[in-house]
Structure formats: C-alpha cells, structure tokens
Design a protein around this motif. Structure first.
Motif: not given
Length: 334
Positions: A287-306
């Motif tokens: 679901x995380x990778x699907x969300x990034x593919x759907x939104x397809x932002x110019x860039x994404x940042x990761x706040x915390x976690x793995x």
C-alpha cells in the motif's frame, strides 16, 4: 519554488518558514498543526494548535481542556502566514488528517500516519495531488504484507468458539486500534457484550458520540470469581495492562495482541502472545508503494521508520526521495 523553502526538518519537527508553524512537533512550539491524536504526534504545551475538530477533542480528553492556549479547527482552505493549508482524511484513526501546504503553485502533503485499508472507526484516506509527498515508513519493508483485517478477526472468533471457557484478552492501543477491533468484531456479527479496560472508556465514549456504533461495551472491572464465569468473552485492554495486576483476575486467558508487528513472530513470542492478530492502522509495503505510484509526486520525503528499503525502491523506480530521520515518533498507533 524549492521544496526546502516550503518545509524543512528541524529538531522540533517539520517547520514551514512562510507559515511560521510546525507540523506534529515533538517539542513545545508557538504554533503547531497536528495530523492526529496519537501521543507521538500530538503533544501538549504548544501555544496554538490547529487540527481537525475530532483531534482537538481527543487532545482535550487525553491532556485536559487547557492543553493549549489557542485552538483552531481546520475547516476548508485556510491561510496561515503566507501559505494555504487544508486538512484531508488519512484513514489512520478518528480525526486523522493529511496536511496540505501550498504556496506559489507548489503543494506539499504531510501524511502523518495513514492507512489505505477500510477502517470502520474513521474516515478513509483521501488521495491529494501534490508535488511533494511526505510519508512515514513504519512498515516499509517488503516482508510486511498484511492480511485483510476481517481474516484476523475471523481467527479471533474461531478461537473464542474453540475455547469458550477462556476469556480472550486482546491488547489494543487506546486510540484507534481498540475501537477498530471492536468495529471489526461487530461487522463480523459478534453482538455480545465486549468488555473494556477502564483506560479505554473515555475514548470509546467519544467514538460513540461521534456516531461510531461500538455496541454493548461493559467495564472489565469484575473480580476473579466473576471473571471465571465469563464464557466466550472478549476483553480489550491497552498493552500496558498486561503487565499489571489487573490481568491476574482472569484464569488462563488467551492472550492476544492486535498490531501490524504481529507479522513478526519473534515480537509475538517476546510479548507472550498466544494469538497474534495482524491488524495495522499503517500502510504496509504494497500500500505504501502503491500510494507513491498513484500520487506520483515530483519528490517524496520519509519522516521516520524503515527508510532504507524505500530509498532503494525509489532508486529502482527512478523516483526522487529523501530520508528526514525525524526523531520522537514511536509505535503508539500500533
């Protein structure tokens, strides 16, 4: 404009210079915008707080009415300083929101914690077009592929029927997870009374006030003699209760715990969990990778976690990404 002119990571949390506010700061600040009510994102002591009305109410329940000097309900598109902000459902817990920050035709969305799986205890995730998407990475490893929650609740009910003489004690965090487990049980047709630890009472009452039909809830305050008479009983309590004398009133209970981390069997064994339930309020890897593919932002940042695996995925899919390594965000929601 550069994304770093709109949002920058600081020790206090994500800071918006043109709006002069922080999002989910981990230290007291003059102005905070809060995504949801979990204690690692919503702290008391800020001079001014903007959040959804439900998150403001939850903060008042948890910290008292004086948790901030000034509170503002997020409604529609609002100007804060020199930026426009708007709040959009995140699907994590009741009142949880993504926060969109816009200036000069550039939009960044800070997701907080979020889930793409239907949750009967809160509003569903709303995809928001953006140039920059800021995501968590709690379960950002390919091993995390969580089963349908209904399947896990089915396992709980199967155990209740198989061992009717043993109370089933389910560990679930007080905000969000407890109410979700209750609602999943109701959706599965379990209409018997559900017993809840006192630490869950006020937040369950608030969910009922907000129209979440939790059904017949009763306090788990019975003595040992009464506890022994319980049959086919489900008792929900915060994880901390399992290390307290409270649990000793139940004779030979089935110990369960509802969390995405229950997919890691070693964690279940460490907690002494007999019946691990993989029920998560966060996105898993698909679901995380699907969300990034759907939104397809110019860039994404990761706040915390793995973030290591997610950065590798970004490299393989030719996406621009940046880990922020923000500290202070724990696992309370799981």
């Amino acid at each position: 404009m550069r994304f770093e002119d709109l949002l920058i990571p600081k020790p206090e949390g994500l800071y918006c210079p043109p709006g002069d506010f922080y999002i989910d700061p981990v230290k007291p600040v003059s102005r905070a915008l809060i995504t949801h009510g979990h204690a690692d994102h919503a702290r008391s002591g800020h001079a001014a707080v903007m959040a959804s009305q439900q998150t403001l109410d939850i903060m008042a329940i948890r910290y008292g009415e004086d948790f901030t000097k000034t509170r503002q309900t997020a409604e529609g598109r609002t100007t804060v300083g020199d930026v426009t902000v708007s709040f959009h459902p995140a699907g994590h817990v009741l009142g949880s929101c993504q926060i969109a920050v816009e200036q000069g035709g550039t939009r960044a969305v800070v997701s907080g914690d979020y889930s793409r799986v239907a949750n009967p205890a809160c509003a569903p995730f709303e995809p928001v077009d953006c140039d920059l998407f800021i995501t968590e990475a709690t379960f950002a490893l390919p091993v995390f592929n969580h089963p349908p929650p209904s399947q896990e609740i089915g396992r709980l009910l199967d155990s209740v029927r198989e061992f009717p003489e043993r109370a089933h004690l389910v560990g679930a965090y007080a905000l969000g997870k407890a109410q979700r487990v209750i609602m999943l049980l109701r959706e599965a047709g379990y209409d018997a009374p559900i017993f809840i630890h006192g630490a869950l009472q006020r937040l369950c009452d608030y969910h009922i006030e907000q129209g979440i039909p939790l059904g017949d809830l009763r306090p788990a305050t019975m003595d040992k003699a009464e506890a022994k008479k319980l049959r086919e009983a489900v008792v929900i309590a915060p994880p901390s209760a399992f290390a307290s004398p409270w649990v000793q009133r139940f004779a030979d209970p089935v110990i369960s715990f509802a969390s995405g981390w229950m997919q890691i069997r070693a964690r279940a064994r460490q907690r002494g969990v007999e019946l691990p339930l993989i029920v998560s309020d966060h996105v898993d890897w698909p679901d995380l990778t699907r969300t990034l593919e759907e939104l397809n932002p110019e860039e994404f940042w990761i706040t915390h976690g793995r973030d290591d695996a997610l950065m590798r995925w970004a490299d393989l899919t030719q996406r621009k990404a940046r880990p922020l390594h923000l500290v202070g965000y724990e696992e309370e929601g799981e």
